[in-house]
Design a protein around this motif. Structure first.
Motif, PDB file in Angstrom:
ATOM      1  N   ARG A 218       0.850  -1.179   0.000  1.00  0.00           N
ATOM      2  CA  ARG A 218       0.000   0.000   0.000  1.00  0.00           C
ATOM      3  C   ARG A 218       0.896   1.243   0.000  1.00  0.00           C
ATOM      4  N   ASP A 219       0.295   2.415  -0.106  1.00  0.00           N
ATOM      5  CA  ASP A 219       1.059   3.662  -0.204  1.00  0.00           C
ATOM      6  C   ASP A 219       1.528   4.200   1.142  1.00  0.00           C
ATOM      7  N   SER A 220       1.057   3.641   2.236  1.00  0.00           N
ATOM      8  CA  SER A 220       1.447   4.125   3.559  1.00  0.00           C
ATOM      9  C   SER A 220       1.578   2.949   4.513  1.00  0.00           C
ATOM     10  N   VAL A 221       2.317   3.162   5.586  1.00  0.00           N
ATOM     11  CA  VAL A 221       2.464   2.115   6.595  1.00  0.00           C
ATOM     12  C   VAL A 221       1.107   1.795   7.211  1.00  0.00           C
ATOM     13  N   ALA A 222       0.290   2.828   7.462  1.00  0.00           N
ATOM     14  CA  ALA A 222      -1.042   2.594   8.028  1.00  0.00           C
ATOM     15  C   ALA A 222      -1.875   1.732   7.086  1.00  0.00           C
ATOM     16  N   GLY A 223      -1.755   1.992   5.788  1.00  0.00           N
ATOM     17  CA  GLY A 223      -2.486   1.186   4.816  1.00  0.00           C
ATOM     18  C   GLY A 223      -2.017  -0.259   4.805  1.00  0.00           C
ATOM     19  N   VAL A 224      -0.719  -0.459   4.938  1.00  0.00           N
ATOM     20  CA  VAL A 224      -0.169  -1.823   5.000  1.00  0.00           C
ATOM     21  C   VAL A 224      -0.701  -2.551   6.227  1.00  0.00           C
ATOM     22  N   LEU A 225      -0.664  -1.896   7.385  1.00  0.00           N
ATOM     23  CA  LEU A 225      -1.131  -2.519   8.618  1.00  0.00           C
ATOM     24  C   LEU A 225      -2.597  -2.923   8.499  1.00  0.00           C
ATOM     25  N   HIS A 226      -3.408  -2.042   7.931  1.00  0.00           N
ATOM     26  CA  HIS A 226      -4.834  -2.341   7.756  1.00  0.00           C
ATOM     27  C   HIS A 226      -5.019  -3.518   6.806  1.00  0.00           C
ATOM     28  N   ALA A 227      -4.234  -3.558   5.739  1.00  0.00           N
ATOM     29  CA  ALA A 227      -4.335  -4.646   4.772  1.00  0.00           C
ATOM     30  C   ALA A 227      -3.982  -5.989   5.403  1.00  0.00           C
ATOM     31  N   VAL A 228      -2.931  -5.998   6.230  1.00  0.00           N
ATOM     32  CA  VAL A 228      -2.481  -7.246   6.852  1.00  0.00           C
ATOM     33  C   VAL A 228      -3.497  -7.745   7.879  1.00  0.00           C
ATOM     34  N   VAL A 229      -4.058  -6.830   8.658  1.00  0.00           N
ATOM     35  CA  VAL A 229      -4.889  -7.231   9.800  1.00  0.00           C
ATOM     36  C   VAL A 229      -6.375  -7.311   9.481  1.00  0.00           C
ATOM     37  N   VAL A 230      -6.867  -6.482   8.540  1.00  0.00           N
ATOM     38  CA  VAL A 230      -8.313  -6.341   8.362  1.00  0.00           C
ATOM     39  C   VAL A 230      -8.807  -6.672   6.951  1.00  0.00           C
ATOM     40  N   ASP A 231      -8.168  -6.111   5.934  1.00  0.00           N
ATOM     41  CA  ASP A 231      -8.691  -6.208   4.565  1.00  0.00           C
ATOM     42  C   ASP A 231      -8.833  -7.656   4.094  1.00  0.00           C
ATOM     43  N   GLU A 232      -9.699  -7.841   3.110  1.00  0.00           N
ATOM     44  CA  GLU A 232      -9.815  -9.154   2.471  1.00  0.00           C
ATOM     45  C   GLU A 232      -8.489  -9.485   1.800  1.00  0.00           C
ATOM     46  N   ILE A 233      -8.034 -10.718   1.992  1.00  0.00           N
ATOM     47  CA  ILE A 233      -6.765 -11.150   1.413  1.00  0.00           C
ATOM     48  C   ILE A 233      -7.027 -11.720   0.021  1.00  0.00           C
ATOM     49  N   ARG A 234      -6.362 -11.149  -0.967  1.00  0.00           N
ATOM     50  CA  ARG A 234      -6.547 -11.583  -2.344  1.00  0.00           C
ATOM     51  C   ARG A 234      -5.210 -12.006  -2.935  1.00  0.00           C
ATOM     52  N   PRO A 235      -4.865 -13.281  -2.818  1.00  0.00           N
ATOM     53  CA  PRO A 235      -3.607 -13.749  -3.401  1.00  0.00           C
ATOM     54  C   PRO A 235      -3.622 -13.538  -4.912  1.00  0.00           C
ATOM     55  N   PRO A 236      -2.490 -13.286  -5.528  1.00  0.00           N
ATOM     56  CA  PRO A 236      -2.444 -13.025  -6.973  1.00  0.00           C
ATOM     57  C   PRO A 236      -2.791 -14.272  -7.782  1.00  0.00           C
ATOM     58  N   GLN A 237      -3.556 -14.069  -8.840  1.00  0.00           N
ATOM     59  CA  GLN A 237      -3.894 -15.192  -9.713  1.00  0.00           C
ATOM     60  C   GLN A 237      -2.659 -15.755 -10.404  1.00  0.00           C
ATOM     61  N   SER A 238      -1.593 -14.952 -10.475  1.00  0.00           N
ATOM     62  CA  SER A 238      -0.350 -15.421 -11.076  1.00  0.00           C
ATOM     63  C   SER A 238       0.265 -16.571 -10.285  1.00  0.00           C
ATOM     64  N   ALA A 239      -0.187 -16.766  -9.047  1.00  0.00           N
ATOM     65  CA  ALA A 239       0.314 -17.903  -8.261  1.00  0.00           C
ATOM     66  C   ALA A 239      -0.124 -19.224  -8.857  1.00  0.00           C
ATOM     67  N   GLY A 240      -1.221 -19.210  -9.617  1.00  0.00           N
ATOM     68  CA  GLY A 240      -1.682 -20.409 -10.309  1.00  0.00           C
ATOM     69  C   GLY A 240      -1.813 -21.605  -9.393  1.00  0.00           C
TER      70      GLY A 240
END
Length: 294
Positions: A218-240
């Motif tokens: 994310r563009d900020s540390v706060a955004g990263v923290l929110h993504a890790v702890v709260v946001d829906e986790i969306r693994p990349p489709q490139s992982a196949g």
């Protein structure tokens, strides 16, 4: 900061800077006693620190030395010595002729799922050895993974914020120590962490290897923290075909997260289905240069 040509501890002659990280700068040096090239890590010294915080910095360097010294495994960087120069501790380490995984992805683009799986298996073996010795790495990320040129060797480095069983955790006043994008949510929340936290980081690393960035960027540390702890986790489709492994590792509940056995079995099964060996190998960018991140 050290300079080219400087002699460290009367023995190690600085040749060139290899990398700079949050805690130190790593230099290529010549061991004039044994006539071999080594990597030496110089501690970053913040002149504005209080004496207490400066001592914590020095202790963090010595902690890295103690952590690495407890683990003997070909997938973990070898520590040769700890010396003092200008009143600061320096780590003297094995020099890896190659590049970091981060440099490899930047130079040549994301890995294939098979390449990522083989590197993941190698890192899993290194983590098993560390965990068996009671050491948690706590900063597994592409910049801390070294790929040796011309061999199949994958090397885990930078145990600067490792936690050793029975020792008090070191923190830096007012700051998060580590790489938030790769840090498990239970550690973000201040809860007890164990080997499963390193496995979360392995899952993020697999995503970053095949996608070029972590799913929590994310563009900020706060955004990263929110993504890790709260946001829906969306693994990349490139992982196949690696998606089941990644989803298992990126389970926020440590008790439901894939363990080392499940992860190894899944990665080996995938490579077997592809008819590929399970030893990690990926070409380094050309021209290859000796690298060791701080």
């Amino acid at each position: 900061m050290a300079s080219t040509g400087e002699l460290i501890a009367g023995r190690y002659r600085i040749a060139a800077r290899l990398g700079r990280g949050g805690m130190g700068t790593v230099w290529r040096a010549q061991d004039e006693l044994l006539g071999r090239d080594v990597a030496v890590k110089e501690l970053h010294v913040d002149t504005g620190l209080s004496e207490l915080d400066a001592e914590r910095q020095r202790e963090r360097t010595l902690r890295e030395a103690r952590s690495v010294a407890q683990v003997k495994h070909p997938g973990i960087l070898v520590l040769h010595d700890v010396v003092r120069h200008d009143e600061q501790p320096w780590l003297v380490m094995e020099l890896i002729d190659g590049c970091s995984l981060a440099d490899r992805v930047t130079a040549n683009g994301p890995l294939t799922p098979a390449e990522a799986a083989r590197i993941g298996l190698a890192l899993l073996a290194a983590l098993r050895a560390a965990h068996a010795a009671g050491v948690l790495h706590r900063d597994l990320k592409p910049a801390n993974v070294l790929l040796e040129s011309g061999t199949d060797r994958v090397v885990l480095s930078d145990f600067g914020i490792a936690q050793v069983a029975g020792q008090t955790t070191l923190t830096r006043t007012g700051a998060f120590v580590g790489s938030p994008e790769y840090t498990a949510p239970e550690r973000m929340s201040g809860r007890h962490t164990g080997p499963e936290s390193d496995l979360w980081s392995l899952g993020v690393l697999l995503c970053a290897s095949v996608e070029g960035e972590s799913p929590f960027h994310r563009d900020s540390v706060a955004g990263v923290l929110h993504a890790v702890v709260v946001d829906e986790i969306r693994p990349p489709q490139s992982a196949g075909p690696l998606l089941p492994v990644v989803r298992g590792l990126l389970e926020r509940d440590p008790e439901r997260r894939f363990g080392a056995d499940e992860t190894e079995r899944a990665l080996r099964d995938f490579l077997a289905q592809e008819g590929l060996p399970t030893v990690a190998h990926t070409p380094a960018p050309a021209p290859a240069a000796p690298r060791r991140r701080g």
